[in-house]
Design a protein around this motif. Structure first.
Motif, PDB file in Angstrom:
ATOM      1  N   LYS A  87      17.823  86.182  34.647  1.00 55.37           N
ATOM      2  CA  LYS A  87      16.490  85.740  35.068  1.00 55.37           C
ATOM      3  C   LYS A  87      15.701  85.473  33.795  1.00 55.37           C
ATOM      4  O   LYS A  87      15.761  86.271  32.862  1.00 55.37           O
ATOM      5  N   TYR A 129       6.879  79.276  37.833  1.00 53.97           N
ATOM      6  CA  TYR A 129       8.307  79.283  38.164  1.00 53.97           C
ATOM      7  C   TYR A 129       9.082  80.144  37.181  1.00 53.97           C
ATOM      8  O   TYR A 129       8.677  80.337  36.043  1.00 53.97           O
ATOM      9  N   GLY A 130      10.231  80.617  37.621  1.00 55.73           N
ATOM     10  CA  GLY A 130      11.194  81.276  36.764  1.00 55.73           C
ATOM     11  C   GLY A 130      12.559  80.647  36.989  1.00 55.73           C
ATOM     12  O   GLY A 130      12.752  79.888  37.939  1.00 55.73           O
ATOM     13  N   VAL A 161      16.617  81.453  37.619  1.00 54.27           N
ATOM     14  CA  VAL A 161      17.606  82.444  38.041  1.00 54.27           C
ATOM     15  C   VAL A 161      18.985  81.825  37.866  1.00 54.27           C
ATOM     16  O   VAL A 161      19.203  80.667  38.223  1.00 54.27           O
ATOM     17  N   PHE A 194      10.995  84.489  42.853  1.00 50.70           N
ATOM     18  CA  PHE A 194      11.597  84.888  41.589  1.00 50.70           C
ATOM     19  C   PHE A 194      11.672  86.407  41.456  1.00 50.70           C
ATOM     20  O   PHE A 194      12.699  86.969  41.078  1.00 50.70           O
ATOM     21  N   LYS A 201       7.374  81.692  41.684  1.00 52.19           N
ATOM     22  CA  LYS A 201       6.907  83.073  41.575  1.00 52.19           C
ATOM     23  C   LYS A 201       5.865  83.316  42.660  1.00 52.19           C
ATOM     24  O   LYS A 201       5.197  82.383  43.118  1.00 52.19           O
TER      25      LYS A 201
END
Length: 147
Positions: free
Chosen positions: A109, A117-118, A120, A8, A145
């Motif tokens: 983002k 987690y992220g 995108v 991420f 991440k």
């Protein structure tokens, strides 16, 4: 095609990549119609299309989406999973003999409910040989991440 881990934190807003091109063929029309059952005359009947405003067969929008997204699959990121696509729009028609390529820009983002987690967002533009955008969409990714 190859593996490339990108976490991420490694995605940068406005980062852009461009794919190779792909020429659309009559075989593409026939195969896609067979796969989907979409034999509408707009895609399959050259004589009928000659009486319509575009004067020729128009590619299935779903086919251009599939091929255009397929062009983006040049690297496999084991740290990311596709969550789906948003804001899909067919902007201009694509015809037999047109060559398309895809341009992908990191447009957003954000954090997710799970802190490891992220999300995108890749803004995808599919562009023809004249430099015209024919399809747009946003590809949502869930990305690990770094710990």
């Amino acid at each position: 095609m190859y593996f490339k881990s990108t976490f991420f934190e490694g995605y940068q807003l406005a980062e852009k990549r461009v794919t190779l091109g792909r020429t659309i063929t009559e075989t593409d029309f026939v195969v896609h119609a067979g796969h989907t059952g979409d034999f509408f005359p707009h895609h399959m009947d050259a004589e009928w299309c000659a009486t319509q405003p575009f004067k020729q067969r128009i590619a299935h929008g779903t086919m251009i989406f599939s091929i255009g997204i397929g062009l983006t699959a040049s690297e496999i990121n084991p740290e990311a999973m596709s969550k789906g696509y948003d804001k899909l729009r067919f902007i201009k028609p694509v015809f037999i003999g047109d060559t398309i390529h895809s341009e992908i820009t990191i447009s957003d983002k954000s954090e997710t409910k799970r802190p490891e987690y992220g999300q995108v967002t890749e803004h995808v533009e599919i562009i023809n040989q004249h430099g015209e955008v024919v399809l747009v969409c946003d590809h949502l990714l869930v990305v690990k991440k770094q710990v």
